[in-house]
Design a protein around this motif. Sequence first.
Motif, PDB file in Angstrom:
ATOM      1  N   PRO A  96       0.835  -1.201   0.000  1.00  0.00           N
ATOM      2  CA  PRO A  96       0.000   0.000   0.000  1.00  0.00           C
ATOM      3  C   PRO A  96       0.876   1.260   0.000  1.00  0.00           C
ATOM      4  O   PRO A  96       1.989   1.229   0.533  1.00  0.00           O
ATOM      5  N   PRO A  97       0.405   2.347  -0.592  1.00  0.00           N
ATOM      6  CA  PRO A  97      -0.899   2.464  -1.252  1.00  0.00           C
ATOM      7  C   PRO A  97      -0.871   1.833  -2.643  1.00  0.00           C
ATOM      8  O   PRO A  97       0.066   2.042  -3.410  1.00  0.00           O
ATOM      9  N   ALA A  98      -1.903   1.057  -2.935  1.00  0.00           N
ATOM     10  CA  ALA A  98      -1.985   0.377  -4.220  1.00  0.00           C
ATOM     11  C   ALA A  98      -3.436   0.329  -4.688  1.00  0.00           C
ATOM     12  O   ALA A  98      -4.337   0.079  -3.894  1.00  0.00           O
ATOM     13  N   CYS A  99      -3.626   0.559  -5.974  1.00  0.00           N
ATOM     14  CA  CYS A  99      -4.962   0.527  -6.582  1.00  0.00           C
ATOM     15  C   CYS A  99      -5.017  -0.567  -7.638  1.00  0.00           C
ATOM     16  O   CYS A  99      -4.013  -0.867  -8.288  1.00  0.00           O
ATOM     17  N   TYR A 100      -6.204  -1.127  -7.817  1.00  0.00           N
ATOM     18  CA  TYR A 100      -6.410  -2.176  -8.820  1.00  0.00           C
ATOM     19  C   TYR A 100      -7.698  -1.897  -9.573  1.00  0.00           C
ATOM     20  O   TYR A 100      -8.742  -1.628  -8.968  1.00  0.00           O
ATOM     21  N   PHE A 101      -7.606  -1.939 -10.910  1.00  0.00           N
ATOM     22  CA  PHE A 101      -8.765  -1.705 -11.759  1.00  0.00           C
ATOM     23  C   PHE A 101      -8.798  -2.802 -12.820  1.00  0.00           C
ATOM     24  O   PHE A 101      -7.824  -2.975 -13.552  1.00  0.00           O
ATOM     25  N   LEU A 102      -9.901  -3.532 -12.920  1.00  0.00           N
ATOM     26  CA  LEU A 102     -10.042  -4.558 -13.944  1.00  0.00           C
ATOM     27  C   LEU A 102     -10.999  -4.074 -15.021  1.00  0.00           C
ATOM     28  O   LEU A 102     -12.182  -3.829 -14.752  1.00  0.00           O
ATOM     29  N   THR A 103     -10.491  -3.935 -16.243  1.00  0.00           N
ATOM     30  CA  THR A 103     -11.335  -3.580 -17.385  1.00  0.00           C
ATOM     31  C   THR A 103     -11.991  -4.881 -17.864  1.00  0.00           C
ATOM     32  O   THR A 103     -11.451  -5.596 -18.699  1.00  0.00           O
ATOM     33  N   LYS A 104     -13.144  -5.153 -17.326  1.00  0.00           N
ATOM     34  CA  LYS A 104     -13.758  -6.480 -17.368  1.00  0.00           C
ATOM     35  C   LYS A 104     -13.980  -7.035 -18.766  1.00  0.00           C
ATOM     36  O   LYS A 104     -13.795  -8.228 -19.004  1.00  0.00           O
ATOM     37  N   ASP A 105     -14.374  -6.207 -19.710  1.00  0.00           N
ATOM     38  CA  ASP A 105     -14.804  -6.691 -21.019  1.00  0.00           C
ATOM     39  C   ASP A 105     -13.816  -6.383 -22.140  1.00  0.00           C
ATOM     40  O   ASP A 105     -14.198  -6.280 -23.311  1.00  0.00           O
ATOM     41  N   TYR A 106     -12.529  -6.255 -21.784  1.00  0.00           N
ATOM     42  CA  TYR A 106     -11.535  -5.902 -22.795  1.00  0.00           C
ATOM     43  C   TYR A 106     -10.323  -6.824 -22.718  1.00  0.00           C
ATOM     44  O   TYR A 106     -10.084  -7.497 -21.710  1.00  0.00           O
ATOM     45  N   GLY A 107      -9.543  -6.819 -23.812  1.00  0.00           N
ATOM     46  CA  GLY A 107      -8.400  -7.697 -23.933  1.00  0.00           C
ATOM     47  C   GLY A 107      -7.070  -6.995 -23.747  1.00  0.00           C
ATOM     48  O   GLY A 107      -6.989  -5.774 -23.614  1.00  0.00           O
ATOM     49  N   HIS A 108      -6.016  -7.798 -23.820  1.00  0.00           N
ATOM     50  CA  HIS A 108      -4.662  -7.368 -23.473  1.00  0.00           C
ATOM     51  C   HIS A 108      -4.142  -6.245 -24.370  1.00  0.00           C
ATOM     52  O   HIS A 108      -3.336  -5.427 -23.926  1.00  0.00           O
ATOM     53  N   CYS A 109      -4.573  -6.181 -25.620  1.00  0.00           N
ATOM     54  CA  CYS A 109      -4.039  -5.199 -26.567  1.00  0.00           C
ATOM     55  C   CYS A 109      -5.042  -4.118 -26.949  1.00  0.00           C
ATOM     56  O   CYS A 109      -4.801  -3.347 -27.884  1.00  0.00           O
ATOM     57  N   ASP A 110      -6.149  -4.047 -26.244  1.00  0.00           N
ATOM     58  CA  ASP A 110      -7.235  -3.152 -26.648  1.00  0.00           C
ATOM     59  C   ASP A 110      -6.982  -1.687 -26.343  1.00  0.00           C
ATOM     60  O   ASP A 110      -7.786  -0.826 -26.749  1.00  0.00           O
ATOM     61  N   MET A 111      -5.885  -1.364 -25.648  1.00  0.00           N
ATOM     62  CA  MET A 111      -5.568   0.043 -25.412  1.00  0.00           C
ATOM     63  C   MET A 111      -4.603   0.593 -26.461  1.00  0.00           C
ATOM     64  O   MET A 111      -4.250   1.772 -26.443  1.00  0.00           O
ATOM     65  N   LEU A 112      -4.176  -0.265 -27.393  1.00  0.00           N
ATOM     66  CA  LEU A 112      -3.312   0.180 -28.477  1.00  0.00           C
ATOM     67  C   LEU A 112      -4.121   0.966 -29.516  1.00  0.00           C
ATOM     68  O   LEU A 112      -5.351   0.959 -29.503  1.00  0.00           O
ATOM     69  N   ASP A 113      -3.426   1.607 -30.448  1.00  0.00           N
ATOM     70  CA  ASP A 113      -4.103   2.335 -31.519  1.00  0.00           C
ATOM     71  C   ASP A 113      -4.955   1.370 -32.345  1.00  0.00           C
ATOM     72  O   ASP A 113      -4.630   0.179 -32.475  1.00  0.00           O
ATOM     73  N   ASP A 114      -6.015   1.879 -32.939  1.00  0.00           N
ATOM     74  CA  ASP A 114      -7.032   1.036 -33.565  1.00  0.00           C
ATOM     75  C   ASP A 114      -6.478   0.029 -34.572  1.00  0.00           C
ATOM     76  O   ASP A 114      -6.808  -1.155 -34.519  1.00  0.00           O
ATOM     77  N   GLY A 115      -5.661   0.486 -35.517  1.00  0.00           N
ATOM     78  CA  GLY A 115      -5.164  -0.409 -36.549  1.00  0.00           C
ATOM     79  C   GLY A 115      -4.399  -1.588 -35.982  1.00  0.00           C
ATOM     80  O   GLY A 115      -4.598  -2.741 -36.390  1.00  0.00           O
ATOM     81  N   ILE A 116      -3.531  -1.321 -35.013  1.00  0.00           N
ATOM     82  CA  ILE A 116      -2.737  -2.377 -34.390  1.00  0.00           C
ATOM     83  C   ILE A 116      -3.622  -3.273 -33.531  1.00  0.00           C
ATOM     84  O   ILE A 116      -3.508  -4.502 -33.569  1.00  0.00           O
ATOM     85  N   ALA A 117      -4.512  -2.663 -32.752  1.00  0.00           N
ATOM     86  CA  ALA A 117      -5.406  -3.447 -31.894  1.00  0.00           C
ATOM     87  C   ALA A 117      -6.273  -4.385 -32.722  1.00  0.00           C
ATOM     88  O   ALA A 117      -6.489  -5.545 -32.347  1.00  0.00           O
ATOM     89  N   ASN A 118      -6.757  -3.910 -33.853  1.00  0.00           N
ATOM     90  CA  ASN A 118      -7.595  -4.746 -34.712  1.00  0.00           C
ATOM     91  C   ASN A 118      -6.804  -5.907 -35.294  1.00  0.00           C
ATOM     92  O   ASN A 118      -7.310  -7.033 -35.389  1.00  0.00           O
TER      93      ASN A 118
END
Length: 323
Positions: A242-264
């Motif tokens: 601590p201090p530590a925070c945890y956030f789970l993006t429940k409905d998304y995958g490992h590469c989904d925060m990349l730019d659209d072309g690469i993520a697709n």
Amino acid sequence: MATLPVEVKTTLSESSDIVFETGKYEVCTTTVRTSHSSKPPTRLFIVAPLTEGTYDVLLFCHGFMLANTWYTNLLRHIASHGYIVVAPKFYGCIPISIPAEVKKAAQVTKWLSTGLPLVLPDKVNLDISNLALSGHSRGGKTAFALALGELDKKSHKKKKPLVRDNPNLPKFKALIGIDPVGGSAPSCRPPPRILEYIPRCFNMSVPIAVIGTGYGNQSLCICPPFAPDGVNHSEFFNESKPPACYFLTKDYGHCDMLDDGIANCLSFISKSGKGSKDLMRKSVGGIVVAFLRTYLGGDQKDLDAIVNDPSVAPIILDPVIYV
């Protein structure tokens, strides 16, 4: 693990809503090659505000077999809220070892105070005393290893102190792992093996945020998961003090925060969410901004608002934990 107590629950402020949208600062992107007069130790991708002022700095480590420029939209979102983001390129077509990545990241960290001012827009300055560290996937492990001071091979032979900060580097004031990955399995963890499977064992005093993905531990056809159980976000958070925070993006995958072309493109080999990638980037970027505002700027209201009411995010965050 516990959430914030009810008595400190805050309501959504105007600014905490804005962290999920593009910030007020116009930004520019710059690629700095090793041939530049500032002599960076590796090629750098830099995103910085254009408005005159002094800004905090975020060092960002890219993932395995990914390019630092493939995070352009995410890094622009963060920088638009008043941060300078520096993303080193660790290798070309042939990956290097993680210890080599850590060493290169450390060299970039040392370069920041003297080299970064030479490549920033006119009248834009950095506050090196407010330095944060982040990374995605294997880059998340690289970031954790750097913050832990895993630069001396002999350190593994010595008893580690209770809390350890690397005296040879500027002090990191925040550490953010974006779906960090420590290896392909608990039994297959390339050095440095920072995961010890002991709760709250990381020997550092840096505040930590871990952002995980709900689909990262799932395989796709014959392709193994990119963020397998036992070496992914859950274990990194479990071992964070601590201090530590945890956030789970429940409905998304490992590469989904990349730019659209690469993520697709990567969605053919890594399970991806069906929702908007732009909303994923806004959510990840907004969490990063809220965490930086708390631990670099001393303003916790945005982070409190997200922790106490995760529905303010554009996507589902479940669970959200703050210890």
